[in-house]
Design an enzyme around this catalytic site. Structure first.
Site, PDB file in Angstrom:
ATOM      1  CE  LYS A  13      -2.391  -0.846   3.801  1.00 42.54           C
ATOM      2  NZ  LYS A  13      -2.005  -2.199   4.230  1.00 42.54           N
ATOM      3  NE  ARG A 127       6.470  -2.892   6.227  1.00 46.05           N
ATOM      4  CZ  ARG A 127       5.141  -2.906   6.285  1.00 46.05           C
ATOM      5  NH1 ARG A 127       4.426  -2.449   5.281  1.00 46.05           N
ATOM      6  NH2 ARG A 127       4.519  -3.400   7.333  1.00 46.05           N
ATOM      7  NE  ARG A 160       5.906  -0.292  10.331  1.00 45.66           N
ATOM      8  CZ  ARG A 160       4.746  -0.495   9.757  1.00 45.66           C
ATOM      9  NH1 ARG A 160       4.551  -0.117   8.503  1.00 45.66           N
ATOM     10  NH2 ARG A 160       3.768  -1.054  10.401  1.00 45.66           N
TER      11      ARG A 160
HETATM   12  P1  ADP Z   1       0.643  -1.893   8.730  1.00 43.90           P
HETATM   13  O1  ADP Z   1      -0.579  -1.741   7.932  1.00 43.90           O
HETATM   14  O2  ADP Z   1       1.773  -2.458   7.945  1.00 43.90           O
HETATM   15  O3  ADP Z   1       0.444  -2.570  10.037  1.00 43.90           O
HETATM   16  P2  ADP Z   1       0.628   1.005   9.224  1.00 43.90           P
HETATM   17  O4  ADP Z   1       1.821   1.860   9.064  1.00 43.90           O
HETATM   18  O5  ADP Z   1      -0.525   1.253   8.328  1.00 43.90           O
HETATM   19  O6  ADP Z   1       1.190  -0.464   9.122  1.00 43.90           O
HETATM   20  O7  ADP Z   1       0.103   1.099  10.721  1.00 43.90           O
HETATM   21  C1  ADP Z   1       0.941   0.817  11.822  1.00 43.90           C
HETATM   22  C2  ADP Z   1       0.104   0.732  13.075  1.00 43.90           C
HETATM   23  O8  ADP Z   1      -0.512   1.996  13.318  1.00 43.90           O
HETATM   24  C3  ADP Z   1      -1.051  -0.256  13.005  1.00 43.90           C
HETATM   25  O9  ADP Z   1      -0.654  -1.563  13.372  1.00 43.90           O
HETATM   26  C4  ADP Z   1      -2.020   0.356  14.015  1.00 43.90           C
HETATM   27  O10 ADP Z   1      -1.632   0.047  15.332  1.00 43.90           O
HETATM   28  C5  ADP Z   1      -1.830   1.836  13.823  1.00 43.90           C
HETATM   29  N1  ADP Z   1      -2.791   2.381  12.843  1.00 43.90           N
HETATM   30  C6  ADP Z   1      -2.521   2.836  11.593  1.00 43.90           C
HETATM   31  N2  ADP Z   1      -3.647   3.249  10.976  1.00 43.90           N
HETATM   32  C7  ADP Z   1      -4.655   3.059  11.859  1.00 43.90           C
HETATM   33  C8  ADP Z   1      -6.060   3.288  11.822  1.00 43.90           C
HETATM   34  N3  ADP Z   1      -6.676   3.780  10.731  1.00 43.90           N
HETATM   35  N4  ADP Z   1      -6.781   2.967  12.926  1.00 43.90           N
HETATM   36  C9  ADP Z   1      -6.193   2.475  14.035  1.00 43.90           C
HETATM   37  N5  ADP Z   1      -4.888   2.225  14.132  1.00 43.90           N
HETATM   38  C10 ADP Z   1      -4.111   2.513  13.064  1.00 43.90           C
END
Ligand code: ADP
Ligand code: ZN
Length: 220
Positions: A13, A127, A160
């Site tokens: 994404k 990653r 990460r």
């Molecule tokens: P990934 O999808 O690879 O887990 P992201 O960078 O999108 O990584 O998100 C990292 C973390 O941030 C998620 O595991 C969650 O804890 C939090 N997070 C991100 N976007 C949201 C959202 N829309 N609602 C709730 N928590 C979120």
């Protein structure tokens, strides 16, 4: 134009959103990046969010939604916004509709990335991210030109924290299946979902998915 990225963790994404925003002058709004930035700066939001993120849980809706609402207001004059990582559940999707409706806007397209599960875990482990400009790389699929260094800004790449913990990875994939995947049907009913397959096994990577997406929205 408002575009949402859907797809499990590790499908690409961030990479797809990055390519599309660079090529079209759109803005990428990644909730994960905003949280991580706040965590590294030690802000109040960051301290609160980290309690959930480090365990692989979602950050509570009220925190996430108001953060996105503020950011959308700041970005109101942009011609295109790609939401990467939001919405993550039906509640957030409904709230987003309300916010956009009040501005006379709507979600225009949803890109749903599909990748075989066995490739996903490997990708999360491989990653690497740039802490400064947020670019994402993959050690195997699209490495940086110089190992460990960001192509865009020269910063040192990092892994990460939540990508290093097998338990947190499992948890995030489980939350994706139960809470986020239902969004595909939510948006399919609106007729705005475009599915793009990304898989190493058929040699179809992010750049191909982006080209196909642009072709399809231009035909529309
Ligand atoms: P990934 O999808 O690879 O887990 P992201 O960078 O999108 O990584 O998100 C990292 C973390 O941030 C998620 O595991 C969650 O804890 C939090 N997070 C991100 N976007 C949201 C959202 N829309 N609602 C709730 N928590 C979120
Ligand atoms: Zn960088």
């Amino acid at each position: 134009m408002i575009i949402i990225m859907l797809g499990a963790q590790g499908t690409g994404k961030g990479t797809v959103a990055g390519i599309l925003s660079k090529e079209n002058g759109w803005i990428q709004l990644s909730t994960g990046d905003i949280f991580r930035e706040n965590i590294s700066k030690g802000t109040e939001l960051g301290i609160e969010a980290d309690k959930y993120i480090s365990k692989g849980c979602l950050v509570p809706d009220e925190i996430t939604i108001s953060m996105v609402e503020n950011r959308l207001e700041e970005l109101k004059n942009e011609k295109g916004i790609i939401l990467d990582g939001f919405p993550r559940n039906i509640e957030q999707a409904k709230k987003l509709d309300e916010i956009l409706t009040s501005k006379g806007e709507k979600v225009d397209w949803v890109i749903n990335l599909e990748t075989p599960r066995e490739e996903i875990i490997e990708r999360m482990l491989n990653r690497r991210v740039c802490p400064k400009c947020k670019a994402t790389y993959n050690l195997k699929l699209h490495p940086s030109k110089v190992e460990g260094i960001c192509d865009n800004c020269g910063a040192e790449l990092i892994k990460r924290a939540d990508d290093s913990d097998a338990e947190a990875i499992e948890k995030r994939l489980e939350i994706y299946d139960t809470q986020t995947k239902p969004l595909v049907d939510f948006y399919k009913e609106k007729g705005i979902v475009i599915v793009e397959e990304i898989s190493q096994s058929i040699n179809r990577l992010a750049d191909e998915a982006c080209k196909d997406f642009m072709r399809r929205i231009q035909e529309n």
